[in-house]
Design an enzyme around this catalytic site. Sequence first.
Site, short mmCIF file in Angstrom:
data_model
loop_
_atom_site.label_atom_id
_atom_site.label_comp_id
_atom_site.label_asym_id
_atom_site.label_seq_id
_atom_site.Cartn_x
_atom_site.Cartn_y
_atom_site.Cartn_z
N CYS A 1 -20.11 20.48 29.12
CA CYS A 1 -21.11 21.36 29.73
C CYS A 1 -20.53 22.14 30.91
O CYS A 1 -19.78 23.07 30.70
CB CYS A 1 -22.34 20.55 30.12
N HIS B 1 -23.62 17.68 24.93
CA HIS B 1 -23.62 16.32 25.46
C HIS B 1 -23.26 15.30 24.37
O HIS B 1 -24.13 14.89 23.60
CB HIS B 1 -25.00 15.96 26.01
N GLU C 1 -22.66 12.20 24.87
CA GLU C 1 -23.29 10.91 25.17
C GLU C 1 -24.73 10.86 24.65
O GLU C 1 -25.24 9.82 24.28
CB GLU C 1 -23.26 10.63 26.68
#
Length: 405
Positions: free
Chosen positions: A274, A367, A369
């Site tokens: 990001c 993302h 995660e």
Amino acid sequence: MTEKGTNLRTATTRQPAVLVLEDGRAFRGHSYGAVGTSLGEAVFATGMTGYQETITDPSYARQIVVQTAPHIGNTGVNGEDAESRRIWVAGYVVRDPARLPSNWRSERSLDTELEEQGIVGIQGVDTRAITRHLREHKTMRAGIFSGDAARRSDAELLETVLASLPMEGSRLAEEVSIDTAYTVEPADHGWDGEPRFTIAAIDLGIKSMTPHRFAERGVRVHVLPATATLEDVEAVRPDGFFMSNGPGDPATADAQVGLLRQVLDSRLPYFGICFGNQILGRALGFGTYKLRYGHRGINQPVMDRRTGKVEITSQNHGFAVDAPLDGAPVAPEERYGRVEVSHISLNDQVVEGLACLDIPAFSVQYHPEAAAGPHDAAYLFDRFIDLMEQSTSATPRTPETEEAK
């Protein structure tokens, strides 16, 4: 961001509320959460689940989030799913909030959590109409006004919105980052054995699940403040370097760009997500620009151009890297050699990843995660571990090498 000096009070009964956009469009409803005034950039998030992870994502600092899913708050909130130490959204816009949460993990209602943290919201508005308006006219400054504040004239409310700060030129990573470094150990996240590697991770607005994903793979993570220097990084003797997601305009991140260039010059393996992707773009010499309405939600399609696979990803960004999509050109900063766009958005062809071909560095704009999902991109953590294993500067951690150090 709640307006300075505004008196907030808990909404025991619904108060009148209005969302005012900087182009003068207004949407009237009722208060949700705290009562008062909140100012920020109006954006929309398309996820149908994971609202607690959304509002606690530091990347949403100074943004008023419009949830496109009509029913919000059904599962309440709990102490485990927060992605950071507090709620970061400036304001919250929902259509039909749950009157009573129902989930075995729920500890309290969403509106109670918003009230306790002073987050001004609005309910009972047409979030589809708001989303369509933002898609057609771009994200823009906005304000939520509830209670007594909502009784001011439309002209006064619009004047307040127009006096607020735009996202362009905003430097926010230092505001959301930690003040003191901390370490996340693999042993605390289910890893059995000695740590495989150690990384230095710069917190530009990091989500708690990110160091967790590293730790469960046997990686010790030293999380450092956004103001960290090369000396701070070298002090933890890392095998790799990571820069996290975060809020604000990447054009303001000169200090972080300078730090990353020092790291790239040392050939320490790098992975960024990001904001960390945008910082890599700038470090390589590319520019960045603001998207009309950004990518926010957990259903964004991205193609890995190396494999041809399509991933459904979690995203939250309003800026992007301005790099050519085709070929493997030499980076504008020629000392870093060749670089290619490794991932692209299938919605609008925006750059979603960069891969350096002559130095050990790569990044993505989304993302991996991904709490509360999807998990299509989890392989990127393994790719970074592979990069550290392949790098001549990376030495796997064993009791013998630890003793030698």
